[in-house]
Design a protein around this motif. Sequence first.
Motif, PDB file in Angstrom:
ATOM      1  N   MET A 299      82.063 -15.439  10.846  1.00 28.91           N
ATOM      2  CA  MET A 299      81.661 -14.807   9.604  1.00 28.91           C
ATOM      3  C   MET A 299      80.632 -15.656   8.854  1.00 28.91           C
ATOM      4  O   MET A 299      79.685 -15.121   8.310  1.00 28.91           O
ATOM      5  CB  MET A 299      82.917 -14.562   8.756  1.00 28.91           C
ATOM      6  N   LYS A 300      80.824 -16.983   8.856  1.00 31.63           N
ATOM      7  CA  LYS A 300      79.893 -17.871   8.161  1.00 31.63           C
ATOM      8  C   LYS A 300      78.521 -17.853   8.825  1.00 31.63           C
ATOM      9  O   LYS A 300      77.503 -17.922   8.147  1.00 31.63           O
ATOM     10  CB  LYS A 300      80.435 -19.301   8.127  1.00 31.63           C
ATOM     11  N   LYS A 301      78.507 -17.755  10.156  1.00 33.48           N
ATOM     12  CA  LYS A 301      77.227 -17.725  10.864  1.00 33.48           C
ATOM     13  C   LYS A 301      76.421 -16.482  10.500  1.00 33.48           C
ATOM     14  O   LYS A 301      75.205 -16.543  10.364  1.00 33.48           O
ATOM     15  CB  LYS A 301      77.449 -17.778  12.376  1.00 33.48           C
ATOM     16  N   ILE A 302      77.097 -15.351  10.344  1.00 34.34           N
ATOM     17  CA  ILE A 302      76.413 -14.111   9.990  1.00 34.34           C
ATOM     18  C   ILE A 302      75.834 -14.212   8.580  1.00 34.34           C
ATOM     19  O   ILE A 302      74.694 -13.813   8.331  1.00 34.34           O
ATOM     20  CB  ILE A 302      77.379 -12.908  10.096  1.00 34.34           C
ATOM     21  N   ILE A 303      76.575 -14.768   7.648  1.00 33.11           N
ATOM     22  CA  ILE A 303      76.102 -14.924   6.267  1.00 33.11           C
ATOM     23  C   ILE A 303      74.916 -15.877   6.219  1.00 33.11           C
ATOM     24  O   ILE A 303      73.912 -15.614   5.543  1.00 33.11           O
ATOM     25  CB  ILE A 303      77.254 -15.406   5.348  1.00 33.11           C
ATOM     26  N   ILE A 304      75.005 -16.980   6.955  1.00 37.10           N
ATOM     27  CA  ILE A 304      73.900 -17.944   6.989  1.00 37.10           C
ATOM     28  C   ILE A 304      72.658 -17.301   7.606  1.00 37.10           C
ATOM     29  O   ILE A 304      71.541 -17.481   7.116  1.00 37.10           O
ATOM     30  CB  ILE A 304      74.313 -19.216   7.751  1.00 37.10           C
ATOM     31  N   ALA A 305      72.823 -16.530   8.675  1.00 33.23           N
ATOM     32  CA  ALA A 305      71.701 -15.860   9.320  1.00 33.23           C
ATOM     33  C   ALA A 305      71.064 -14.835   8.380  1.00 33.23           C
ATOM     34  O   ALA A 305      69.834 -14.737   8.293  1.00 33.23           O
ATOM     35  CB  ALA A 305      72.157 -15.178  10.609  1.00 33.23           C
ATOM     36  N   LEU A 306      71.862 -14.073   7.649  1.00 30.29           N
ATOM     37  CA  LEU A 306      71.335 -13.105   6.693  1.00 30.29           C
ATOM     38  C   LEU A 306      70.586 -13.791   5.559  1.00 30.29           C
ATOM     39  O   LEU A 306      69.511 -13.338   5.140  1.00 30.29           O
ATOM     40  CB  LEU A 306      72.458 -12.227   6.133  1.00 30.29           C
TER      41      LEU A 306
END
Length: 160
Positions: free
Chosen positions: A1-8
């Motif tokens: 979940m953190k990776k998706i937020i960082i990527a966005l």
Amino acid sequence: MKKIIIALLALIILAGVVITAAMTGLISLDIHGKKTPFQSKGKLDVICDLEVSKPDDNLSQPFDAVRLTMPAQFDFDENTGWYTGEYAISMNRKGTLHVQDDLLKVSRPALFKRFGLIITGEHFTLNRRNGQFKQWLDLGGDKHLDLITGRCKRATNAPF
């Protein structure tokens, strides 16, 4: 979940940087493959807010800098251009206009002595995409002396 937020977040920041660069004229986003229709006939009158570097007779640094407002004109029908100023390609002694996409370049050969050197050419440019103005002199021995920089706006509200 953190990776998706960082990527966005990274994508949003990247999009912001690209949009800012496109708005300032640093990059061109030709999405539809069409170039901005710049004026190519008649006369283009601009008013420029410029910083003029005034060298003394021996070119010792630093140069005195003065802020001035000057007009310039580009005549597409006659392929000439001029601007006013101390080291000017004047209305009476116009230079030759060369159009290179967004860049308008006016130049004139010269042969006079100033600053203890032979001046062989006078030049100025206007970037129509961002309004950047530059002026310089060609000196003997393939050297250049940059004298004026600044920004110009069209005398009317139409695009360049």
